[in-house]
Scaffold this active site. Structure first.
Site, PDB file in Angstrom:
ATOM      1  N   GLY A 219       0.830  -1.197   0.000  1.00 31.34           N
ATOM      2  CA  GLY A 219       0.000   0.000   0.000  1.00 31.34           C
ATOM      3  C   GLY A 219       0.863   1.245   0.000  1.00 31.34           C
ATOM      4  N   ASP A 220       0.606   2.159   0.931  1.00 31.50           N
ATOM      5  CA  ASP A 220       1.391   3.391   1.028  1.00 31.50           C
ATOM      6  C   ASP A 220       2.289   3.376   2.261  1.00 31.50           C
ATOM      7  OD1 ASP A 220      -0.753   3.527   2.781  1.00 31.50           O
ATOM      8  OD2 ASP A 220      -0.872   5.705   2.698  1.00 31.50           O
ATOM      9  N   GLU A 221       2.629   2.179   2.738  1.00 29.95           N
ATOM     10  CA  GLU A 221       3.475   2.039   3.914  1.00 29.95           C
ATOM     11  C   GLU A 221       4.925   1.740   3.510  1.00 29.95           C
ATOM     12  OE1 GLU A 221       0.509   0.407   7.417  1.00 29.95           O
ATOM     13  OE2 GLU A 221       1.633  -1.037   6.211  1.00 29.95           O
TER      14      GLU A 221
END
Length: 315
Positions: A219-221
């Site tokens: 994801g955006d991690e």
């Protein structure tokens, strides 16, 4: 006469067999100073003719990549006579292309039990090597950003923990989550979101040292390993966090649209905040959530207050 015919027939059978196998079959004298026989596939692998090798016994060695040459020479000299020569190396063809070779050898004894020949079999394993590298890439790297993935990152944190305990070295784990990334995906589409993630990965790479590790968890991690903090105090880690925030916050034009996002960071320090990868990543994650709750686009170090808040949230 019958014995001579049998020998000639045996020799012919050997040569036909050697010509039709994909490997290179080779024979040298016991000292490996001259090549007595090499099968035709030698030319396929090295790009050199068998005649050239017969005229110049060092031609094969000269074709080996310079970074592998000394190792191969040592192994042939020390290991081939006792049958333990088994090695992989690179061959540089005349056109500059590189082939990987798996080479094995064993001694041939005469009737007195003396080694008087060395025989070997060399296989072209270039395709196998490429397949292994591709599998390793898939197993350890994120396909979108080409950054290390969770598996590789945890391995590197594990190594850092071992080194830290052994040598008393400190390091930091920084957990990062992009702020409002879902809004980018929902309003501009996943293709633009993917481009943003790649841009962030490049900015992180440019902001950190070559010795540090940046990973995309999914994801955006993202998560960062700041290795060996002997010359960086806590204030120095904070400066790195600020640099990351500045880099991520820079406007990014994607698909003709200017995109602005921030990031929330959480930091855990070894050994004070944990002495194993799972604990360090959980505590950096908890500190990151503290940054989210306090307004985003900021960083927090792990602390007891962060731990208490994480426990309360879990309850």
């Amino acid at each position: 006469q019958a014995t001579l015919r049998a020998l000639q027939e045996s020799d012919e059978q050997f040569r036909q067999l050697a010509q039709h196998i994909p490997q290179v079959f080779w024979i040298t004298d016991a000292e490996q100073r001259s090549t007595l026989y090499v099968s035709p596939n030698y030319a396929t692998i090295t790009g050199l003719s068998t005649e050239e090798l017969e005229n110049n016994p060092k031609a094969w060695l000269a074709a080996i990549h310079e970074d592998d040459r000394d190792r191969v020479q040592y192994w042939r000299r020390e290991k081939a006579p006792d049958g333990t020569y088994d090695i992989e190396y690179r061959v540089v063809r005349p056109d500059g292309s590189i082939r990987w070779v798996h080479d094995r050898a064993f001694p041939i004894h005469n009737v007195h039990g003396e080694v008087y020949r060395i025989a070997g079999i060399a296989s072209d394993i270039t395709d196998t090597k490429k397949s292994r590298e591709q599998l390793s890439q898939l197993a350890h790297y994120d396909s979108l950003t080409h950054l290390p993935n969770r598996v590789l990152f945890q391995d590197r944190v594990h190594q850092a923990c071992q080194s830290g305990r052994r040598h008393g070295r400190r390091f930091a784990v920084i957990f990062m989550d992009l702020d409002h990334f879902k809004h980018v995906n929902d309003s501009l589409g996943h293709a633009v979101g993917d481009e943003l993630l790649k841009a962030v990965a490049q900015r992180l790479t440019g902001a950190l040292r070559a010795s540090d590790t940046i990973c995309r968890l999914g994801g955006d991690e993202f998560v960062v390993l700041l290795s060996d903090l002997d010359d960086i105090e806590v204030d120095g880690v904070a400066e790195v966090a600020k640099k990351i925030l500045r880099q991520v916050a820079q406007p990014c034009v994607l698909g003709g649209t200017e995109v602005n996002v921030g990031a929330s960071l959480g930091i855990a320090l070894f050994p004070g905040d944990g002495e194993d990868p799972d604990t360090l990543m959980k505590r950096a994650d908890a500190a990151m959530y503290r940054s989210k709750r306090e307004g985003r686009n900021r960083y927090h170090f792990f602390s007891k207050a962060v731990d208490d808040a994480a426990s309360a949230r879990l309850q």
